[in-house]
Design a protein around this motif. Sequence first.
Motif, PDB file in Angstrom:
ATOM      1  N   CYS A 183      52.220  58.776  50.706  1.00  0.00           N
ATOM      2  CA  CYS A 183      51.758  57.536  51.340  1.00  0.00           C
ATOM      3  C   CYS A 183      50.302  57.600  51.783  1.00  0.00           C
ATOM      4  O   CYS A 183      49.708  56.565  52.095  1.00  0.00           O
ATOM      5  CB  CYS A 183      52.636  57.216  52.554  1.00  0.00           C
ATOM      6  N   GLN A 184      49.722  58.795  51.840  1.00  0.00           N
ATOM      7  CA  GLN A 184      48.332  58.956  52.264  1.00  0.00           C
ATOM      8  C   GLN A 184      47.520  59.489  51.090  1.00  0.00           C
ATOM      9  O   GLN A 184      47.490  60.686  50.835  1.00  0.00           O
ATOM     10  CB  GLN A 184      48.253  59.921  53.457  1.00  0.00           C
ATOM     11  N   THR A 185      46.880  58.599  50.360  1.00  0.00           N
ATOM     12  CA  THR A 185      46.118  58.999  49.176  1.00  0.00           C
ATOM     13  C   THR A 185      44.662  58.572  49.314  1.00  0.00           C
ATOM     14  O   THR A 185      44.348  57.650  50.069  1.00  0.00           O
ATOM     15  CB  THR A 185      46.711  58.358  47.909  1.00  0.00           C
TER      16      THR A 185
ATOM     17  N   ASN B 110      43.986  54.806  48.954  1.00  0.00           N
ATOM     18  CA  ASN B 110      44.685  53.865  49.847  1.00  0.00           C
ATOM     19  C   ASN B 110      45.694  52.972  49.115  1.00  0.00           C
ATOM     20  O   ASN B 110      45.826  51.785  49.409  1.00  0.00           O
ATOM     21  CB  ASN B 110      43.671  52.970  50.580  1.00  0.00           C
TER      22      ASN B 110
ATOM     23  N   ARG C 276      48.337  51.147  51.365  1.00  0.00           N
ATOM     24  CA  ARG C 276      47.794  49.962  52.032  1.00  0.00           C
ATOM     25  C   ARG C 276      47.685  48.794  51.056  1.00  0.00           C
ATOM     26  O   ARG C 276      47.910  47.636  51.425  1.00  0.00           O
ATOM     27  CB  ARG C 276      46.422  50.279  52.630  1.00  0.00           C
TER      28      ARG C 276
ATOM     29  N   CYS D 283      57.780  56.389  51.408  1.00  0.00           N
ATOM     30  CA  CYS D 283      56.934  55.320  51.943  1.00  0.00           C
ATOM     31  C   CYS D 283      57.726  54.054  52.256  1.00  0.00           C
ATOM     32  O   CYS D 283      57.151  53.060  52.711  1.00  0.00           O
ATOM     33  CB  CYS D 283      55.818  54.986  50.957  1.00  0.00           C
TER      34      CYS D 283
END
Length: 333
Positions: free
Chosen positions: A145-147, A150, A153, A171
């Motif tokens: 989920c944290q790339t 983004n 998002r 996620c």
Amino acid sequence: MGTEIIELKVQVYNSGIQNFCKVTNKFSDADTADAFVFHSRNFYETVSFKFQILFKRNFPSLTLPLLKNIRKPNVPWIIWNIESPSHEKLPGEKNLFNWTMTYRRDSDFSARYGALEKFIKTANISLEGIWKYKNKTATWLGSNCQTPNNRFRLVQRMIQEGLEADIWGSCGKPTGLCDGVLKQTEPCVLDLIRPYKFYLAVENSNCKDYVTEKFWKSLEDRMAVPIVLRRETVQDLGVPDSAYIAVDDFETLDEFIQHVIKVGSDKEMYLKYHEWRKDYRVVFDNGFYGWCQLCKRLQDPEEVGRNRRSYEDVERWHSFEMCDDNYTIKFIT
């Protein structure tokens, strides 16, 4: 990999009847190897757990100096990697590797995730069955989920702007035994995604040629229309433009979402995105295609000699310069 051997070794046998390659990770076989393949993620091993705790860093494996000492000039060393430089850099060793095996099209050997093969003649098949079991709009199965780009998002913004989409995995909603990137080819993932008309095949980074199983599995057996961020990333991979939807074809996120809604509600428009199936079939390699190419080359010592080269700096060759992770910002601000 154990600490006694840094990586894989490929050895070729010529039986006169059938040529094949043997892959081993035994250090005792190193002296007779025809080639060495190093997986970039495992290239640096810790010397010991004690030193790792003491200095809070990794040290080059003690195996590497040993391999250098027995290295033969006619035995190529290959670096193998299927991740983008935003996620995994190649080793910083200079003038060490002769060939590359990555997803990039300009690699010596292709570690592609997939490809399309064209039929000799157009197949006479009906696409009606695809529409019959498609009763949901869009989905994304995400474990990271944290790339850098983004993407989480971006998917959230799509939903906020009106795209009907389900998020599964770490996620989103739990998928039980199907959660995780290593489960992408499991039957339970196929059952989960097949009812959806579209799959958000947004990668964890926006890099040249970086198109993974998210895209190819959507085409192959999930029978979903993949949605990618940028058309130029896919355009040179031999995939018809009509097989997928690119977000950057539209001026705004709203225009993109309205197009997806329109296509998803019109059977004729939707099935046009599947017309390519009459002319192509998907070959899903998942990063291992290059092994067959390497095995074939090793059968011919003259071919090995003709293609002999040395990379001064593979880390720079596979650098952030080939990525544009800031591109996503235009759609989420």
